[in-house]
Design a protein around this motif. Sequence first.
Motif, short mmCIF file in Angstrom:
data_model
loop_
_atom_site.label_atom_id
_atom_site.label_comp_id
_atom_site.label_asym_id
_atom_site.label_seq_id
_atom_site.Cartn_x
_atom_site.Cartn_y
_atom_site.Cartn_z
N ASP A 1 0.83 -1.20 0.00
CA ASP A 1 0.00 0.00 0.00
C ASP A 1 0.86 1.25 0.00
OD1 ASP A 1 -2.49 1.58 0.40
OD2 ASP A 1 -1.68 1.91 2.40
N ALA B 1 2.73 1.71 -3.37
CA ALA B 1 1.81 2.22 -4.40
C ALA B 1 1.55 3.71 -4.20
CB ALA B 1 0.50 1.44 -4.36
N SER C 1 -6.91 3.69 -10.58
CA SER C 1 -5.86 3.36 -9.61
C SER C 1 -5.10 4.59 -9.14
CB SER C 1 -4.89 2.35 -10.21
OG SER C 1 -4.24 2.88 -11.36
N ARG D 1 -7.05 6.16 -6.42
CA ARG D 1 -7.02 5.35 -5.19
C ARG D 1 -5.63 5.30 -4.57
NH1 ARG D 1 -9.56 1.76 -8.74
NH2 ARG D 1 -7.72 0.40 -8.64
N GLU E 1 -3.12 3.74 -5.83
CA GLU E 1 -2.80 2.31 -5.92
C GLU E 1 -2.08 1.96 -7.22
OE1 GLU E 1 -6.51 0.29 -5.23
OE2 GLU E 1 -6.74 1.17 -3.23
N SER F 1 -9.30 5.53 -1.59
CA SER F 1 -8.40 4.37 -1.61
C SER F 1 -9.08 3.17 -0.96
CB SER F 1 -7.08 4.69 -0.89
OG SER F 1 -7.18 4.46 0.49
N ALA G 1 -1.51 -7.82 -3.16
CA ALA G 1 -0.81 -6.71 -3.80
C ALA G 1 0.70 -6.83 -3.61
CB ALA G 1 -1.31 -5.38 -3.24
#
Length: 622
Positions: free
Chosen positions: A316, A319, A355, A358, A360, A534, A564
Amino acid sequence: MSSRKIEPIEITEIADFLGATPPFDALDESTVRTAARTVDITYERSGTVMLDLGDATDTLYLVRSGAVELHDASDTLIARLGEHEFFGYPSLLTDAPARRRVTAIEDTLVYHLPASLFDRLRAQHAPFDRFFARAHADRIHDAVQESRANVPLTTPLRDVISRRPVQATPDTSIRDAAAIMQEHRVSSLLITDNGRLVGLVTDRDLRNRVLASGVAPAEPVSVVMTADPWTIASDARSFEAMLSMSRRNIHHLPVVDHDGVVGMITTTDLMRQQVDSPVYLVGEVWKQEDLEGLVEISRRVPGMLRQVVDAGARADDAARMVTAVTDALTERLIDLAIDRFGPPPTAFAWVALGSQARHEQTAHSDQDNALVLGRDATQDDDAYFNDIAQFVCDGLNACGYEYCPGEVMATTHRWRQPLSEWKRTFRAWIEEPRPKSLMHATIFFDMRHIAGNAALTTELQSYVLERTARNTIFLASLAATALDNQPPLGFFRRFVLERHGGEKDTLDLKLNGVVPIVDLARIHALGHGVSAVSTIERFQQLAGGGHMNAGDAADLRDAHEFIASVRLRHQVDQIRQGHEPDNYVAPDSLSGFERRHLKDAFKIVSQMQSALSQRYQTSFIS
């Protein structure tokens, strides 16, 4: 370099600064004041080499303001130092020439303390001697490592703050404000009114806005404070604080939460970082004057990703760092576009979707974006914003963010509309949830402001949440569409692998791993009016608001992080081998531990999907 004679009035200021600087803070006031009288001051322009390899020195250097970098003989960055930090002492300890080149990376004010004082204080004060006793190379290395261990880039700011906020009220006199700062040995003071932050005063303000401007010390501090300063949330990460300070060229950032002011973060707290950190890259982005420079910076993103993953960062957080660089590139391209095409004819908001919205993004991300225009936007304005959008999207593509295959970009006229048209579009999607609108929902309902007028983005997001919350027909339709993406787990907990093409016998950890969890978070968030974008923050707010069982939310957060992280390590391995990163992972390439926990994560997602299906009776939706 420029230097000047110190006036007596400055001795007190120097003594105060020394007294707030370890190891001088362990000395008595008289000793500190005596030391202050020996100080010489120089002002170094950015780019000045202050101490070169092989130089002899008889001075202990102390950074008063600004920043310097230390490089070794191979030009490797050893450390980056800021306010309250020393250099030059290895030569004083060993009588050897300098082994580090020291260069100012900002306009820098430096205090010079003579070697005779350094030696005398070491001889007379054991704490002072212990502070400088380590061998120079080892001490620099240890300092950098300790900084990373104690204040890593991914540490929440609430865990970095070490003291309660030092504050005063707006009617406090300037003299009393300065006394409070001196008493607590801080370089800034938070100004609060009934618990609400209303201003900020720094030692620089006292110099520039009081002494230099002739303002009477009896005046209230509100006269010279910076009103409504930038703040950052206590759950933000250290690297986000550094990005905010770097972007706005500020050195003090108040930290707040829902209860008010938590404390203060300064550049000194977070200074030491590596060259390929997101902070450094974002700083470099804002220095670029053309697309070629931005492209060069973007080529370093894979190296940054490798660095943070190898350092053990959570998926997390990694990203978020990648996304932070994307945000900066986007903002800079917008600025360059406005420089080229002139000021905008009406208010606008550039929004990220998918993404990027978010936080991410990974090493394999395309671009999804849109433009929200002001209410008074006309058809004549569209040509201007089309030029802006084309410039920015072409620039992002050149930086490695490929054009969206579905053309969900601001270059598409439909995704470049006034606020009123956007509201009509979302209302139609929500009230008439057809297959194509539901496909768009997976992208457009994850929206985050990047540049322009933030009020436009906020109003649109509020409008959307008001209409999705408890709209069971829309949510059920969205859930039915989301359930098309199932975790790749079959009977007897066996993986269901891709069957065709170059991805044969692999797991698609994006489409069948991350995406189902993202969909679950989105549907629940839209159903309960949760404003977070997110995935992790959506689960946190859902659980915090009592909208989701806390255990279920925690399980989904853990499943998202594990899937992830496996995906991210796979991509970093591909980068390391010189391959283009993708989302397809062969189970045979994973350890037994990873395979077992992937199956556990997929099982959690399947159970939550079943619960979602039962809640909205998706089996009855065609």
